[in-house]
Design an enzyme around this catalytic site. Structure first.
Site: not given
Ligand code: NAP
Ligand code: G4F
Length: 329
Positions: A57, A82, A177, A190, A147, A11-12, A125, A123
């Site tokens: 996981l 995510s 981020h 995007k 999430y 991932g990033q 979130e 997060s």
């Protein structure tokens, strides 16, 4: 050479963290799940420098076996489902990976070596419908998506295992981020990919959802340094990581289009189908604790980051053709 294990290395954040830890002299091992097509673009340039091991996981035993085989000193749990909209479509999978997956990681540590230092990717979130602003480590959670709910579980199980079993377990409450390696489905990427395509004449417009939402956006390369710093303290703790500056999606769009001399109003169409069932309207972090205790500060500001992303997307599309989804920087 200490060994660090990273879940979510494809991932990033996994790719930036791997680079950071290699630079600090770690042996870096990444966990990747089996896929019918290998997706190692973000860590391709680290081939030979990192090791990749297969585990999931969702599979407790696979994680225990990884711990036994690799014997890490530090474990960074970045793996998750995510993407917020997917969590509304696949709430059970999101809970299994993003919530219960954290318990699988903690149980694997307890079963093999309880001295391992553990980082959990929590997060902003979790703050969701924010109770106070700016948000700190003490702000109550009010998640607004499956999430966000799953991340609250991951956060509290990390705190609980720290308090119950004396594990060195930290939770980093990271605000949004981004980077040129961000997944193309997230709004920043995007938009920068859209601006690149419009600039190159490959597209004419971009469809977006809620332009009024506001986020505290930082640069992923800065944020992975904070993860490492959390695991170098005398005592484990939880930290908010944020820039302390908030922008709207509309600001993001304006800056990205203006960087290429374009008027965003001529190219952006709003699409109600991209509006979420429940929205997080504003997020703004107060990272004072991380400033004071970790000596951490962000280096790249919002405008620089968005312009860097637009330039990287133009460079990628020019080099590889418009269908490429492989970021390079
Ligand atoms: P990302 O690009 O979506 O990467 C997620 C990673 O998790 C991928 O490597 C993915 O592997 C892996 N993964 C998914 N399901 C898995 C499973 N069942 N078993 C093993 N690995 C699995 O996310 P990111 O932006 O780097 O974020 C890293 C972490 O920080 C995530 O936990 C995210 O929720 C959290 N976070 C991110 C932000 C942000 O703004 N970026 C902010 C706060 C928290 P595949 O390549 O196989 O899909
Ligand atoms: O880029 P986003 O999809 O990120 P979101 O939902 O804030 O989540 C990201 O940050 C979290 C940290 O707070 C992470 F935990 C999470 O894993 C992820 O990395 O959307 C940002 C905002 C939202 O308000 C969304 O409604 O942009 C708005 N938006 C408007 N149009 C859009 C679009 N988002 C996306 N993805 N696509 C749109 O077309």
């Amino acid at each position: 050479m200490p060994t660090a294990l990273i879940t979510g290395i494809t991932g990033q954040d996994g790719s930036y963290l791997a680079e950071t830890l290699l630079g600090k002299g770690y042996r870096v091992v990444g966990v990747a799940r089996r896929s019918s097509t290998e997706k190692f673009e973000r860590v391709e340039h680290l081939q030979g420098a990192i090791e990749i091991i297969q585990a999931d996981l969702l599979d407790q035993m696979s994680l225990i076996n990884v711990m036994k085989r690799i014997q890490p000193k530090e474990v960074y749990n970045l793996a998750a489902q995510s993407f917020v909209p997917t969590s509304f479509e696949q709430p059970v999978l999101t809970a299994q990976v993003t919530a219960v997956g954290v318990t699988h990681m903690l149980e694997a540590i307890r079963a093999t070596d309880p001295t391992i230092r553990f980082y959990q990717a929590s997060s902003s979130e979790m703050f969701g419908k924010v109770r106070t602003s700016p948000q700190t480590e003490d702000t109550p959670f009010y998640p607004r998506s499956p999430y966000g709910v799953a991340k609250c579980y991951g956060h509290w199980i990390t705190v609980n295992y720290r308090e119950s079993y004396d594990l060195y377990a930290c939770s980093g409450i990271l605000f949004n981020h981004e980077s040129p390696r961000r997944g193309l489905e997230f709004v920043s990427r995007k938009v920068t990919d859209g601006v690149a395509r419009i600039t190159l004449g490959e597209a004419d417009h971009l469809r977006l959802g809620n332009l009024r939402a506001q986020r505290d956006w930082g640069f992923a390369g800065d944020y992975v340094e904070a993860m490492w710093r959390m695991l170098q303290q005398d005592e484990p703790d939880d930290y908010v990581i944020a820039t302390g500056v908030m922008h709207s999606v509309e600001d993001l769009v304006r800056i990205a289009f203006a960087h290429k001399g374009l008027d965003w109003k001529l190219h952006v169409k709003t699409d109600q189908s991209l509006v979420r069932p429940a929205e997080v309207d504003h997020l703004l972090g107060d990272a004072a604790k991380a400033h004071e205790k970790l000596g951490w500060r962000p280096k790249v500001n919002f405008e620089e980051m968005i312009e860097m992303m637009v330039d990287a997307d133009i460079e990628r599309l020019t080099r590889n053709g418009k269908t490429s989804v492989t970021p390079t920087t």
